[in-house]
Design a protein around this motif. Structure first.
Motif, PDB file in Angstrom:
ATOM      1  N   PHE A  60      -9.011  48.086 -37.604  1.00 50.32           N
ATOM      2  CA  PHE A  60      -9.438  46.853 -36.956  1.00 50.32           C
ATOM      3  C   PHE A  60      -9.328  46.979 -35.448  1.00 50.32           C
ATOM      4  N   GLY A  61     -10.408  46.667 -34.770  1.00 49.66           N
ATOM      5  CA  GLY A  61     -10.419  46.720 -33.315  1.00 49.66           C
ATOM      6  C   GLY A  61     -11.797  46.376 -32.789  1.00 49.66           C
ATOM      7  N   CYS A  85      -9.573  43.094 -51.816  1.00 46.73           N
ATOM      8  CA  CYS A  85      -9.159  44.345 -51.172  1.00 46.73           C
ATOM      9  C   CYS A  85     -10.298  45.360 -51.128  1.00 46.73           C
ATOM     10  N   LYS A  86     -11.049  45.450 -52.204  1.00 39.81           N
ATOM     11  CA  LYS A  86     -12.190  46.373 -52.211  1.00 39.81           C
ATOM     12  C   LYS A  86     -13.232  45.974 -51.158  1.00 39.81           C
ATOM     13  N   MET A  87     -13.455  44.666 -51.015  1.00 39.14           N
ATOM     14  CA  MET A  87     -14.394  44.185 -49.987  1.00 39.14           C
ATOM     15  C   MET A  87     -13.903  44.556 -48.593  1.00 39.14           C
ATOM     16  N   VAL A  88     -12.639  44.308 -48.329  1.00 39.95           N
ATOM     17  CA  VAL A  88     -12.083  44.614 -47.014  1.00 39.95           C
ATOM     18  C   VAL A  88     -12.156  46.119 -46.753  1.00 39.95           C
ATOM     19  N   GLN A  89     -11.811  46.914 -47.741  1.00 35.49           N
ATOM     20  CA  GLN A  89     -11.857  48.364 -47.562  1.00 35.49           C
ATOM     21  C   GLN A  89     -13.272  48.849 -47.266  1.00 35.49           C
ATOM     22  N   PHE A 112       4.980  43.581 -46.840  1.00 35.94           N
ATOM     23  CA  PHE A 112       3.754  43.729 -46.071  1.00 35.94           C
ATOM     24  C   PHE A 112       3.941  43.442 -44.594  1.00 35.94           C
ATOM     25  N   LEU A 113       5.051  42.807 -44.236  1.00 33.96           N
ATOM     26  CA  LEU A 113       5.253  42.396 -42.847  1.00 33.96           C
ATOM     27  C   LEU A 113       5.960  43.450 -42.049  1.00 33.96           C
ATOM     28  N   PRO A 117      -1.071  46.713 -50.126  1.00 30.88           N
ATOM     29  CA  PRO A 117      -0.491  47.408 -48.969  1.00 30.88           C
ATOM     30  C   PRO A 117      -1.407  48.493 -48.397  1.00 30.88           C
ATOM     31  N   GLU A 118      -2.130  49.176 -49.281  1.00 32.24           N
ATOM     32  CA  GLU A 118      -3.084  50.197 -48.830  1.00 32.24           C
ATOM     33  C   GLU A 118      -4.156  49.566 -47.941  1.00 32.24           C
ATOM     34  N   THR A 119      -4.655  48.424 -48.353  1.00 25.39           N
ATOM     35  CA  THR A 119      -5.680  47.725 -47.583  1.00 25.39           C
ATOM     36  C   THR A 119      -5.124  47.247 -46.252  1.00 25.39           C
ATOM     37  N   LEU A 120      -3.923  46.698 -46.264  1.00 26.14           N
ATOM     38  CA  LEU A 120      -3.309  46.234 -45.018  1.00 26.14           C
ATOM     39  C   LEU A 120      -3.084  47.385 -44.049  1.00 26.14           C
ATOM     40  N   GLN A 121      -2.729  48.542 -44.570  1.00 29.30           N
ATOM     41  CA  GLN A 121      -2.565  49.722 -43.723  1.00 29.30           C
ATOM     42  C   GLN A 121      -3.907  50.111 -43.102  1.00 29.30           C
ATOM     43  N   MET A 122      -4.969  50.065 -43.894  1.00 31.36           N
ATOM     44  CA  MET A 122      -6.306  50.369 -43.374  1.00 31.36           C
ATOM     45  C   MET A 122      -6.702  49.382 -42.278  1.00 31.36           C
TER      46      MET A 122
END
Length: 97
Positions: free
Chosen positions: A19-20, A61-65, A96-97, A9-14
């Motif tokens: 993202f843009g 998640c670490k990669m995405v962050q 998550f949704l 969830p932390e990653t999804l929030q980030m």
């Protein structure tokens, strides 16, 4: 397991905050960060063999962050794709949704 439940969830929030179009134009310049992303990619591959899927989820998640913090690399699209797969297949995705 609890760490992974927190990091997703932390990653999804980030992702939602970062993202843009501006972020998509930012490329990772730091060689150390690029090497860490390459290492995480290897760990994800190894996680498919080792199991459980929580290891893979953590590294994705670490990669995405890292990508969100530093910019896009050749590993970023795969990390985002794997994150979407994790959300929709490995966890109860209702929160998550």
């Amino acid at each position: 397991f609890q760490d992974v439940e927190a990091i997703v969830p932390e990653t999804l929030q980030m992702v939602g905050q970062t993202f843009g179009e501006e972020w998509l134009k930012k490329e990772i310049e730091n060689e150390s960060v690029r090497q860490i992303l390459k290492f995480y990619t290897a760990m994800i591959t190894a996680s498919y063999i080792i199991k459980p899927p929580h290891f893979m989820a953590y590294f994705v998640c670490k990669m995405v962050q890292l990508s969100l913090q530093h910019g896009v690399s050749k590993y970023t699209p795969l990390a985002l794709l794997q994150l979407s797969n994790i959300v929709y297949t490995s966890f109860d995705n209702a929160p998550f949704l």
